[in-house]
Design an enzyme around this catalytic site. Structure first.
Site, PDB file in Angstrom:
ATOM      1  N   ASP A  16      94.058  27.588   6.045  1.00  0.00           N
ATOM      2  CA  ASP A  16      95.026  26.523   5.764  1.00  0.00           C
ATOM      3  C   ASP A  16      94.500  25.176   6.250  1.00  0.00           C
ATOM      4  O   ASP A  16      94.709  24.148   5.590  1.00  0.00           O
ATOM      5  CB  ASP A  16      96.378  26.844   6.392  1.00  0.00           C
ATOM      6  CG  ASP A  16      96.294  27.152   7.883  1.00  0.00           C
ATOM      7  OD1 ASP A  16      95.191  27.456   8.390  1.00  0.00           O
ATOM      8  OD2 ASP A  16      97.347  27.113   8.553  1.00  0.00           O
ATOM      9  N   ARG A  17      93.790  25.158   7.381  1.00  0.00           N
ATOM     10  CA  ARG A  17      93.202  23.910   7.877  1.00  0.00           C
ATOM     11  C   ARG A  17      92.149  23.384   6.907  1.00  0.00           C
ATOM     12  O   ARG A  17      92.110  22.190   6.604  1.00  0.00           O
ATOM     13  CB  ARG A  17      92.567  24.126   9.251  1.00  0.00           C
ATOM     14  CG  ARG A  17      93.548  24.397  10.372  1.00  0.00           C
ATOM     15  CD  ARG A  17      92.823  24.737  11.664  1.00  0.00           C
ATOM     16  NE  ARG A  17      92.053  23.595  12.174  1.00  0.00           N
ATOM     17  CZ  ARG A  17      91.146  23.701  13.144  1.00  0.00           C
ATOM     18  NH1 ARG A  17      90.866  24.894  13.673  1.00  0.00           N
ATOM     19  NH2 ARG A  17      90.510  22.634  13.570  1.00  0.00           N
ATOM     20  N   ASP A  56      99.086  18.837  10.680  1.00  0.00           N
ATOM     21  CA  ASP A  56      99.886  19.845   9.982  1.00  0.00           C
ATOM     22  C   ASP A  56     100.900  20.419  10.974  1.00  0.00           C
ATOM     23  O   ASP A  56     100.542  21.093  11.938  1.00  0.00           O
ATOM     24  CB  ASP A  56      98.970  20.949   9.452  1.00  0.00           C
ATOM     25  CG  ASP A  56      99.692  21.898   8.495  1.00  0.00           C
ATOM     26  OD1 ASP A  56     100.942  21.965   8.542  1.00  0.00           O
ATOM     27  OD2 ASP A  56      99.010  22.559   7.699  1.00  0.00           O
ATOM     28  N   ASN A  73     102.104  32.648   8.307  1.00  0.00           N
ATOM     29  CA  ASN A  73     102.449  33.550   9.406  1.00  0.00           C
ATOM     30  C   ASN A  73     103.745  34.302   9.162  1.00  0.00           C
ATOM     31  O   ASN A  73     103.905  35.431   9.613  1.00  0.00           O
ATOM     32  CB  ASN A  73     102.557  32.753  10.710  1.00  0.00           C
ATOM     33  CG  ASN A  73     101.211  32.256  11.186  1.00  0.00           C
ATOM     34  OD1 ASN A  73     100.323  33.037  11.468  1.00  0.00           O
ATOM     35  ND2 ASN A  73     101.053  30.941  11.262  1.00  0.00           N
ATOM     36  N   VAL A 128     105.133  33.890   2.269  1.00  0.00           N
ATOM     37  CA  VAL A 128     104.087  33.630   1.288  1.00  0.00           C
ATOM     38  C   VAL A 128     104.550  32.498   0.378  1.00  0.00           C
ATOM     39  O   VAL A 128     105.624  32.575  -0.224  1.00  0.00           O
ATOM     40  CB  VAL A 128     103.776  34.885   0.449  1.00  0.00           C
ATOM     41  CG1 VAL A 128     102.725  34.577  -0.614  1.00  0.00           C
ATOM     42  CG2 VAL A 128     103.320  36.027   1.348  1.00  0.00           C
TER      43      VAL A 128
END
EC number: 2.7.1.33
Length: 247
Positions: free
Chosen positions: A96-97, A117, A9, A12
């Site tokens: 990402d999950r 996370d 978000n 990088v």
């Protein structure tokens, strides 16, 4: 050698792997030509790459990697992964999950897993011992909770995380600090207690930038792994380069 790129978000993140071993990682504002040139000058044998993004499209980064590295797997294109997916809307599942779930399953095969996370958002996901991603929940992350209190009240200050544990705050600032931190800790403990009643031998894995604030607060046996998403991305890249995905 492999290059894994995780577009988050705010920043990088990237990591370089050699035969499954993480050699180096870094964090930049943008994965541009100059940054990639620096990475490839240090690791010129990188031949495959993968991109995940929580910001949606990542066409420029993907095309850059395809041009400079020669192969880039874009996770949003739904390549085969070494997990079964029982999620009702897999097209909306955060990359990402998914990567974190794959990483956790590769580290702890044959075990029921609860993956937490602690990032911009807090995600809580379940993977079964049979290797099936069941789903999970999403709630506001720590920084988001602090900011919401400051932005949506007239008098409360903007606070941040502290290492100290206090059950009851003795000042307004301490009440906010401990209210947010304890609130998250109690939330996660509640999930653990409920899910342990339904799933035997549950292994709990913490990851994400804010995990360090909760590893000691939460009184359960946990595994902490800050590179879980990178491990999952590399595993997905390996899986798609092998014969496994075509069985």
């Amino acid at each position: 050698m492999h290059l894994a790129v995780d577009i988050g978000n705010s920043r990088v993140k990237y990591a370089v792997f050699d035969r499954g071993i993480l050699l180096s990682k870094g964090c930049v504002d943008t994965m541009d030509e100059m940054v990639l040139s620096d990475i490839l000058s240090e690791y010129p044998t990188v031949s495959r790459s993968i991109v995940a993004s929580t910001r949606g499209r990542a066409d420029e980064t993907t095309e850059l990697l395809r041009r400079r590295v020669g192969h880039c797997l874009r996770l949003s294109a739904h390549p085969p992964v070494p997990l079964g997916i029982a999620y009702a809307t897999p097209e909306t599942l955060g990359e990402d999950r998914l990567a974190a779930a794959v990483g956790a399953a590769s580290l702890h095969p044959g075990r029921n897993l609860l993956i937490v996370d602690f990032g911009t958002a807090i995600t809580i996901d379940l993977v079964t011992a049979e290797g099936v991603f069941l789903g999970g929940n999403i709630s506001p992350g720590m920084a988001m909770r602090f900011k919401a209190l400051a932005d949506h009240t007239a008098a409360l200050p903007l606070c941040s995380a502290v290492e100290d544990y206090v059950l009851v705050g003795r000042s307004t600032r301490e009440a906010i600090e401990q209210g947010v931190l304890n609130g998250i800790a109690f939330e996660i403990e509640g999930y653990i207690a409920r899910i342990e009643k339904e799933m035997n031998s549950l292994s709990i894995i913490f990851t994400g930038g804010d995990a360090k604030f909760f590893a000691k607060r939460i009184k359960n046996t946990i595994f902490a792994h800050c590179d879980l998403v990178f491990l999952g991305l590399n595993r997905i890249l390996e899986y798609n380069a092998s014969e496994e995905s075509r069985r």
